[in-house]
Design an enzyme around this catalytic site. Sequence first.
Site, PDB file in Angstrom:
ATOM      1  N   ARG A   1      17.008  65.450  43.902  1.00 49.59           N
ATOM      2  CA  ARG A   1      15.811  65.475  44.752  1.00 49.59           C
ATOM      3  C   ARG A   1      15.822  64.363  45.801  1.00 49.59           C
ATOM      4  NH1 ARG A   1       9.953  63.739  44.049  1.00 49.59           N
ATOM      5  NH2 ARG A   1       8.689  65.319  45.101  1.00 49.59           N
TER       6      ARG A   1
ATOM      7  N   ILE B   1       7.124  66.936  50.544  1.00 50.11           N
ATOM      8  CA  ILE B   1       7.948  67.555  49.520  1.00 50.11           C
ATOM      9  C   ILE B   1       7.052  67.656  48.290  1.00 50.11           C
ATOM     10  CG2 ILE B   1       8.965  65.301  48.870  1.00 50.11           C
ATOM     11  CD1 ILE B   1      11.477  66.804  47.962  1.00 50.11           C
ATOM     12  N   SER B   2       6.922  68.861  47.750  1.00 50.75           N
ATOM     13  CA  SER B   2       5.953  69.101  46.682  1.00 50.75           C
ATOM     14  C   SER B   2       6.263  68.283  45.432  1.00 50.75           C
ATOM     15  CB  SER B   2       5.936  70.587  46.308  1.00 50.75           C
ATOM     16  OG  SER B   2       5.355  71.355  47.330  1.00 50.75           O
ATOM     17  N   GLN B   3       5.220  68.017  44.671  1.00 45.33           N
ATOM     18  CA  GLN B   3       5.344  67.387  43.365  1.00 45.33           C
ATOM     19  C   GLN B   3       6.281  68.226  42.486  1.00 45.33           C
ATOM     20  OE1 GLN B   3       1.493  67.147  41.557  1.00 45.33           O
ATOM     21  NE2 GLN B   3       2.263  66.369  39.595  1.00 45.33           N
TER      22      GLN B   3
END
Length: 213
Positions: free
Chosen positions: A37, A63-65
């Site tokens: 990530r 950027i999503s959780q």
Amino acid sequence: MKDTFKHRGMRNKLADVLVEKGITDKNVLGAIKTIPRHFFMDSSFEGHAYQDKAFPIAADQTISQPYTVAFQSQLLHVKPGHKILEIGTGSGYQTAVLLHLKAKVYTIERQQELFKKTKLFFGKMGYRPKKTIFGDGYKGLPEEAPFDSIIVTAGAPEVPRALMAQLKVGGRLVIPVGAQDQIMTLFYRKSLKEFEKKEFGSFRFVPLLENKN
């Protein structure tokens, strides 16, 4: 940037956190453990990459959780070879998770700056979606429909009818619906005219904007 043993250890710990929060799909957890990530974030945020938090990226997006990515992916019930439409390419992290699950991914991004950056990144890293498109996610991708699944990674004030129409019978649409906080919503297409709807609690996303382009 490099992917080190330390990063892999942090990914394993992150996966453990997601298990505690209710993620059970072993393939999704395998993707979280595998995909670096930190590659999808600005290097200044590298130290935060394996916290279960959203972080800023280009074009005022996020950027999503990781929990959100895993939760949406789990709801899709991805099988190898599934044809999936993703609305909101963003950093490309969710795309990478779907590719790890061996889906055929068609992904649309409305922010040109982000589209160019992420498309270049995909090529550099060897991620190969079927198509990476600059366009209006509200319209979907009718020329490639129908899809086994559709995932929307931005908050929609209402469910775009075009996306409902582009779903196969037996297909799943996962979309956060709402103006401020969103309710994660799953639509399962039972027949040409009938959809089953389930809601899964409150999440927060950047807005899905219409006719941006």
